[in-house]
Scaffold this motif. Structure first.
Motif, PDB file in Angstrom:
ATOM      1  N   LYS A  58       0.825  -1.205   0.000  1.00 26.18           N
ATOM      2  CA  LYS A  58       0.000   0.000   0.000  1.00 26.18           C
ATOM      3  C   LYS A  58       0.862   1.258   0.000  1.00 26.18           C
ATOM      4  N   GLU A  78       2.015   1.837  -3.441  1.00 28.70           N
ATOM      5  CA  GLU A  78       0.925   2.349  -4.269  1.00 28.70           C
ATOM      6  C   GLU A  78       0.743   3.855  -4.059  1.00 28.70           C
ATOM      7  N   VAL A  79       0.822   4.290  -2.786  1.00 31.95           N
ATOM      8  CA  VAL A  79       0.701   5.715  -2.484  1.00 31.95           C
ATOM      9  C   VAL A  79       1.849   6.494  -3.118  1.00 31.95           C
ATOM     10  N   GLN A  80       3.074   5.933  -3.032  1.00 28.96           N
ATOM     11  CA  GLN A  80       4.226   6.583  -3.650  1.00 28.96           C
ATOM     12  C   GLN A  80       4.022   6.714  -5.155  1.00 28.96           C
ATOM     13  N   ALA A  81       3.500   5.650  -5.794  1.00 30.94           N
ATOM     14  CA  ALA A  81       3.267   5.695  -7.241  1.00 30.94           C
ATOM     15  C   ALA A  81       2.252   6.777  -7.592  1.00 30.94           C
ATOM     16  N   GLU A  82       1.206   6.911  -6.792  1.00 28.65           N
ATOM     17  CA  GLU A  82       0.200   7.947  -7.051  1.00 28.65           C
ATOM     18  C   GLU A  82       0.811   9.340  -6.959  1.00 28.65           C
ATOM     19  N   GLN A  83       1.725   9.531  -6.008  1.00 33.86           N
ATOM     20  CA  GLN A  83       2.361  10.832  -5.837  1.00 33.86           C
ATOM     21  C   GLN A  83       3.372  11.131  -6.936  1.00 33.86           C
ATOM     22  N   GLU A  84       3.844  10.085  -7.616  1.00 30.71           N
ATOM     23  CA  GLU A  84       4.833  10.248  -8.677  1.00 30.71           C
ATOM     24  C   GLU A  84       4.240   9.951 -10.048  1.00 30.71           C
ATOM     25  N   ALA A  85       2.945  10.222 -10.211  1.00 32.91           N
ATOM     26  CA  ALA A  85       2.249  10.035 -11.497  1.00 32.91           C
ATOM     27  C   ALA A  85       2.328   8.597 -11.997  1.00 32.91           C
ATOM     28  N   GLY A  86       2.341   7.646 -11.071  1.00 35.21           N
ATOM     29  CA  GLY A  86       2.349   6.243 -11.446  1.00 35.21           C
ATOM     30  C   GLY A  86       3.712   5.671 -11.759  1.00 35.21           C
ATOM     31  N   ASP A 102      -3.352   1.659 -20.110  1.00 31.08           N
ATOM     32  CA  ASP A 102      -3.388   1.210 -18.719  1.00 31.08           C
ATOM     33  C   ASP A 102      -3.744  -0.271 -18.619  1.00 31.08           C
TER      34      ASP A 102
END
Length: 397
Positions: free
Chosen positions: A67, A70-78, A146
């Motif tokens: 998780k 996943e949060v890190q990916a969301e903050q870095e545009a995936g 995607d």
């Protein structure tokens, strides 16, 4: 590649060998954390990559770390963050999509695996950076798919004896399968070509000598015990990662061409193809030059099969030819400076290769592609030329 971190090493036991291997490779900074603290550490300092130095018996802790990523990916545009997990041959890997490597693998093999994964992260970062720059200039951008990259992947199964059909069956449950039987010869070819260096390769059974021979040139080569199904389970995250990288390369080509290339098929975007065809017909008509066009149709092709066909056609074409894939999955290919006789030779070759390598989702050979061919005649227009290869000409976008 400079190992510019931070890099997170997660382990409840001593992971000195991993940390020392990273330091010897010039990695900095290196963050060490226990499983209980891993999520908080990643939140405080988002890493370039994560190395799970020992197995996690607690599925709940692994889920918390997943998780956090996943949060890190969301903050870095995936942006993709690789996770490499050391595991014993008999240990189940509890972390989804982790790139598993043997717990006793030499340090240089771990670093090679990390570098291969970081090349994909850097490729992804380049795509995202280019897309942001073009969006800031109000440029129209192609869409980055995607869909699961595994849907676009195929695996080459090489072997002999009873393991061969078992491997084909196990692999066919996830990806398209291409058969072969000579192992050492195949590895030699892969090792000698730099463009194949990051291909994921799993070997079933006790082939330690073969692994040592080729490991330096093939960082994603691994021996896997436990039979064919275990080998495929081990390989799936690597297959997804490799297909991910290929997707980014196609997107970069599309961005470089300012959207003229479709990032899924690798062929010309629909509107660009029809503009180019109109110009090519006008030019051929003025000069009295030859021009031919072919339509390749794959009956009942699914998305993976149709995209594989388009990408293969793109690799087989000459630089002066161009093609696109229509909404019905058929492929239009224009052969400039080519009369009907020569076009017949080229289309037969392409159709033959499509038949040999295309596979349906059940692992069986796909239906033979239907091919229609026409050559430019005096006073032809785009509509009249297309009408001879398709009953209802597609409308330009």
């Amino acid at each position: 590649m400079a190992l510019q971190g931070p890099f997170a090493v997660i382990a409840d036991q001593s992971a000195r060998d991993v940390v020392e291997a990273l330091r010897a490779a010039g990695a900095y900074p290196i963050i060490e954390a226990r499983w209980a603290d891993a999520a908080a550490v990643l939140k405080a300092r988002p890493p370039q990559a994560v190395i799970l130095a020992d197995g996690c018996a607690d599925r709940a802790r692994a889920a918390v770390l997943e998780k956090a990523l996943e949060v890190q990916a969301e903050q870095e545009a995936g942006l993709f963050t690789p996770v490499i997990a050391r595991a014993r041959d008999d240990a189940a890997q509890r972390f989804a999509d982790a790139l598993v490597i043997g717990a006793k693998a030499p340090p240089e093999r771990l670093i090679g695996r990390l570098n291969a994964a970081l090349r994909v992260r850097n490729l992804h970062a380049t795509v995202l950076r280019r897309m942001r720059a073009l969006a800031a200039r109000s440029k129209q951008l192609p869409e980055l798919s995607d869909a699961d990259p595994l849907d676009e992947a195929s695996v080459l199964v090489a072997g002999r004896g009873r393991s061969y059909p078992s491997l084909c069956t196990a692999a066919g449950g996830h990806v398209g399968v291409v058969g072969a039987r000579v192992v050492e010869a195949l590895l030699t070819v892969l090792a000698e070509e730099e463009r194949f260096r990051d291909l994921p390769v799993a070997m079933v059974g006790n082939h330690a000598a073969v692994i040592e021979t080729f490991a330096a040139s093939l960082p994603n080569l691994e021996r896997v015990g436990g039979g064919p199904q275990r080998a495929i389970d081990h390989l799936v995250p690597y297959l997804r990662l490799h297909a991910f990288a290929r997707r980014f390369k196609r997107m970069l080509a599309s961005l470089d061409a300012r959207g003229a290339i479709d990032p899924d098929s690798g062929l010309l975007a629909n509107a660009v193809f029809w503009r180019n065809l109109n110009r090519a017909i006008d030019d051929a008509d003025k000069r009295g030059a030859a021009l031919s066009i072919a339509r390749f149709s794959l009956p009942a092709a699914d998305r993976r099969m149709s995209l594989e066909a388009a990408r293969l056609v793109g690799r087989l074409m000459r630089q002066v030819d161009f093609a696109c894939q229509e909404a019905d999955k058929s492929i239009f290919t224009v052969f400039t400076e080519t009369d009907l006789r020569a076009a017949h030779v080229v289309t037969r070759r392409i159709a033959s290769l499509l038949k040999k390598v295309m596979l349906a989702t059940d692992g069986k050979a796909a239906p033979e592609p239907a091919v229609t061919l026409a050559t430019l005649k005096p006073r032809d227009t785009t509509d009249s030329l297309i009408a001879r290869i398709v009953e209802e000409p597609p409308k330009p976008a």
